[in-house]
Scaffold this motif. Structure first.
Motif, PDB file in Angstrom:
ATOM      1  N   GLN B  34       0.820  -1.198   0.000  1.00 35.89           N
ATOM      2  CA  GLN B  34       0.000   0.000   0.000  1.00 35.89           C
ATOM      3  C   GLN B  34       0.854   1.248   0.000  1.00 35.89           C
ATOM      4  O   GLN B  34       0.364   2.311  -0.344  1.00 35.89           O
ATOM      5  CB  GLN B  34      -0.924  -0.009   1.222  1.00 35.89           C
ATOM      6  CG  GLN B  34      -2.015  -1.067   1.119  1.00 35.89           C
ATOM      7  CD  GLN B  34      -2.928  -1.071   2.315  1.00 35.89           C
ATOM      8  OE1 GLN B  34      -2.572  -0.552   3.355  1.00 35.89           O
ATOM      9  NE2 GLN B  34      -4.086  -1.670   2.181  1.00 35.89           N
ATOM     10  N   ILE B  36       3.445   1.835  -1.923  1.00 32.55           N
ATOM     11  CA  ILE B  36       3.958   2.126  -3.253  1.00 32.55           C
ATOM     12  C   ILE B  36       2.966   3.067  -3.923  1.00 32.55           C
ATOM     13  O   ILE B  36       1.783   2.756  -4.021  1.00 32.55           O
ATOM     14  CB  ILE B  36       4.097   0.839  -4.089  1.00 32.55           C
ATOM     15  CG1 ILE B  36       5.058  -0.130  -3.416  1.00 32.55           C
ATOM     16  CG2 ILE B  36       4.567   1.163  -5.494  1.00 32.55           C
ATOM     17  CD1 ILE B  36       5.101  -1.486  -4.062  1.00 32.55           C
ATOM     18  N   PRO B  37       3.438   4.248  -4.396  1.00 33.23           N
ATOM     19  CA  PRO B  37       2.497   5.166  -5.043  1.00 33.23           C
ATOM     20  C   PRO B  37       1.792   4.489  -6.218  1.00 33.23           C
ATOM     21  O   PRO B  37       2.444   3.842  -7.041  1.00 33.23           O
ATOM     22  CB  PRO B  37       3.385   6.310  -5.515  1.00 33.23           C
ATOM     23  CG  PRO B  37       4.568   6.262  -4.629  1.00 33.23           C
ATOM     24  CD  PRO B  37       4.789   4.802  -4.341  1.00 33.23           C
ATOM     25  N   GLN B  38       0.507   4.646  -6.307  1.00 32.75           N
ATOM     26  CA  GLN B  38      -0.265   3.999  -7.359  1.00 32.75           C
ATOM     27  C   GLN B  38      -1.487   4.824  -7.681  1.00 32.75           C
ATOM     28  O   GLN B  38      -1.955   5.621  -6.871  1.00 32.75           O
ATOM     29  CB  GLN B  38      -0.690   2.599  -6.921  1.00 32.75           C
ATOM     30  CG  GLN B  38      -1.528   2.593  -5.652  1.00 32.75           C
ATOM     31  CD  GLN B  38      -1.760   1.195  -5.143  1.00 32.75           C
ATOM     32  OE1 GLN B  38      -2.696   0.536  -5.547  1.00 32.75           O
ATOM     33  NE2 GLN B  38      -0.917   0.754  -4.236  1.00 32.75           N
ATOM     34  N   LEU B  39      -1.981   4.586  -8.879  1.00 30.43           N
ATOM     35  CA  LEU B  39      -3.234   5.166  -9.313  1.00 30.43           C
ATOM     36  C   LEU B  39      -4.127   3.965  -9.632  1.00 30.43           C
ATOM     37  O   LEU B  39      -3.761   3.143 -10.466  1.00 30.43           O
ATOM     38  CB  LEU B  39      -3.007   6.034 -10.556  1.00 30.43           C
ATOM     39  CG  LEU B  39      -4.128   6.921 -11.053  1.00 30.43           C
ATOM     40  CD1 LEU B  39      -3.556   8.017 -11.945  1.00 30.43           C
ATOM     41  CD2 LEU B  39      -5.165   6.166 -11.830  1.00 30.43           C
ATOM     42  N   SER B  40      -5.245   3.829  -8.947  1.00 28.70           N
ATOM     43  CA  SER B  40      -6.058   2.632  -9.137  1.00 28.70           C
ATOM     44  C   SER B  40      -7.528   2.971  -9.004  1.00 28.70           C
ATOM     45  O   SER B  40      -7.903   4.021  -8.473  1.00 28.70           O
ATOM     46  CB  SER B  40      -5.665   1.569  -8.102  1.00 28.70           C
ATOM     47  OG  SER B  40      -5.878   2.051  -6.788  1.00 28.70           O
ATOM     48  N   PHE B  50       4.001   3.858  -9.870  1.00 26.08           N
ATOM     49  CA  PHE B  50       4.968   4.825 -10.385  1.00 26.08           C
ATOM     50  C   PHE B  50       5.766   5.439  -9.248  1.00 26.08           C
ATOM     51  O   PHE B  50       5.520   5.155  -8.070  1.00 26.08           O
ATOM     52  CB  PHE B  50       4.224   5.934 -11.148  1.00 26.08           C
ATOM     53  CG  PHE B  50       3.197   6.627 -10.288  1.00 26.08           C
ATOM     54  CD1 PHE B  50       1.876   6.208 -10.283  1.00 26.08           C
ATOM     55  CD2 PHE B  50       3.542   7.700  -9.465  1.00 26.08           C
ATOM     56  CE1 PHE B  50       0.926   6.831  -9.476  1.00 26.08           C
ATOM     57  CE2 PHE B  50       2.602   8.322  -8.656  1.00 26.08           C
ATOM     58  CZ  PHE B  50       1.299   7.881  -8.666  1.00 26.08           C
TER      59      PHE B  50
END
Lengths: 192, 289
Positions: B34, B36-40, B50
């Motif tokens: 959780q 880790i930067p993410q777009l979801s 990313f």
């Protein structure tokens, strides 16, 4: 009761709105002996503060505020409790904000929000949350720090924004955003 | 009052300790994922991981993005799509079906060790690898473009083991059915500029065998039912020296101007036509067959 206390007690109930940047105004000539520069201090309950720069207006509503004034009466630095407010461009609200605490700096034209900060753009249904957000009126952007999340909220059939998330982006240590949240980026990519 | 046995106490403590350790490890792993930067999207049907990102929101259903990472990677489950690279730009569309809102990759361009993997309905995969790979999917059809040197690998499972078709070339454009439409044969056509090498290998327990290899200046491909019609033109060389147990491969070689190969779903070459001068070749029957 000392003279400064008497003066404060007389003036405080009359202050419900404090205008920043509108000329010297009335000032409290209450000396604070330990400061090298005479600093006046106003405490207000439920104030509305306004910062204006060109066509941009930031309106800040707070439970309480404490404003430090120069002896000229022009406010410099103010701390505010439970601030809420909006940023307007040419009279149109482009974003709103809430936080636990805030600090206004008139010289730098900045608003520092700390504690459970939320920035919203209802047009796009965007919500930015962070531990700390600094709004720079001259830079025209928000700089968010600490567990930054951007959420896109779903809209119901009537077009009203709901609390249901359609998209989440984060967590990030730092994100910058335009005043209307139409661009949100890490500092490295913000100016690309 | 019975006295609790020290052995029972020790085993209980051991079980509790083990439980706490396992729980702690699980919490730590979840926290790392959780963090880790993410777009979801809401149900994690789409995720983009990313390190640096820029996003713009031109309208309520569109997200334009520019991300970079070491590497950037992500997936779109509804499109049977996975992707990775050093950088990625593109557009995500949010589509609402009933009460569900899901994110789809409408277009994306990956650079820097870029890979795009498309899976079909049966689990067979086609993987594009190059320095730059672009994918578009408008809901009706999809396109993968590789403007520089690349490799595309298509893997299918046969009775004898895994069959892998590899195409290596200088550039290519591949047209597929929309990635959101589940299909067991998504590739509809392709234009590939060479020099092109097409080879089909069979991986079995006994090892890897090359069924056939075709090289040429240019390759085009079109679908015909379940078959693929592959045409290679310009300085074409066809060769193979083995056959597999369930068919495919031959023993021989040819140099021709044009070769047209019909491949079935398992990439068996079921038919080969050639034309052009000088045209020479030798074909041998499989021994004992």
């Amino acid at each position: 009761m000392t003279l400064p206390g008497m003066v404060r007690k007389a003036i405080l109930p009359l202050i419900t709105v404090a205008q920043i940047g509108c000329g010297p105004g009335d000032s409290l000539k209450t000396p604070v002996p330990e400061s090298p520069v005479p600093v006046n201090r106003i405490k207000a309950v439920a104030p509305t503060l306004t910062m204006v720069e060109g066509d941009r207006t930031v309106s800040i509503h707070a439970d309480q505020s404490e404003l430090n004034l120069h002896d000229s009466g022009k406010p410099k630095l103010g701390t505010i409790s439970y601030p809420t407010g909006e940023v307007k461009v040419s009279g149109k609200t482009v974003s709103r904000f809430t936080a636990t605490n805030g600090t206004v700096d008139q010289d730098k034209k900045t608003l520092l929000l700390t504690g459970n900060v939320k920035i919203t753009d209802e047009t796009r249904g965007l919500l930015l949350t962070a531990r700390e957000v600094k709004y720079g009126q001259l830079l025209r952007r928000y700089e968010a720090k600490g567990d930054v999340w951007v959420t896109k909220l779903e809209k119901d059939n009537s077009g009203q924004v709901t609390t249901s998330e359609a998209m989440r982006m984060g967590p990030l240590p730092v994100m910058w955003a335009n005043e209307d949240l139409d661009k949100i980026a890490t500092p490295k990519k913000f100016n690309d | 009052m019975t006295k609790r046995s020290p052995i029972n106490t020790r085993s209980t403590l051991a079980r509790m300790s083990g439980f706490l350790v396992c729980t702690g490890v699980a919490v730590w792993i979840t926290a790392q994922t959780q963090s880790i930067p993410q777009l979801s999207d809401k149900r994690k049907q789409f995720a983009l991981y990313f390190q640096e990102a820029s996003t713009e929101f031109p309208d309520k259903n569109t997200i334009d993005f520019d991300v970079s990472g070491s590497p950037v990677h992500g997936y779109s489950k509804s499109q049977n799509l996975e992707f990775a690279g050093q950088n990625m730009t593109g557009r995500i569309k949010q589509r609402t079906t009933g009460k569900d809102t899901a994110m789809h990759l409408e277009r994306g361009t990956l650079t820097g060790n870029a890979t795009v993997t498309v899976a079909d309905d049966k689990g067979a995969t086609t993987k594009f690898v190059g320095q730059k790979v672009s994918v578009e999917d408008d809901g009706e059809s999809a396109k993968v473009t590789v403007p520089a040197a690349f490799t595309v690998t298509s893997s299918t499972q046969t009775e004898s083991g895994q069959r892998v078709m590899t195409v290596t070339a200088k550039s290519g454009t591949f047209i597929l059915k929309s990635l959101s439409k589940k299909d067991d044969n998504p590739l509809t056509s392709a234009i590939v500029v060479g020099p092109v090498t097409l080879r089909v290998d069979q991986k079995a327990a006994s090892g890897k065998a090359n069924l056939y290899t075709i090289t040429g200046d240019r390759l085009t491909m079109r679908s015909e039912g379940d078959n693929k019609i592959v045409t290679l033109s310009g300085h074409v060389h066809v060769s193979s020296d083995t056959t597999s147990e369930d068919g495919g491969g031959f023993i021989g070689q040819m140099d021709v101007e044009t070769a047209i190969a019909t491949l079935d779903k398992a990439n068996n070459m079921t038919k080969l036509s050639t034309k052009g001068a000088p045209g020479s070749g030798q074909l041998k029957e499989k021994s004992g067959g």
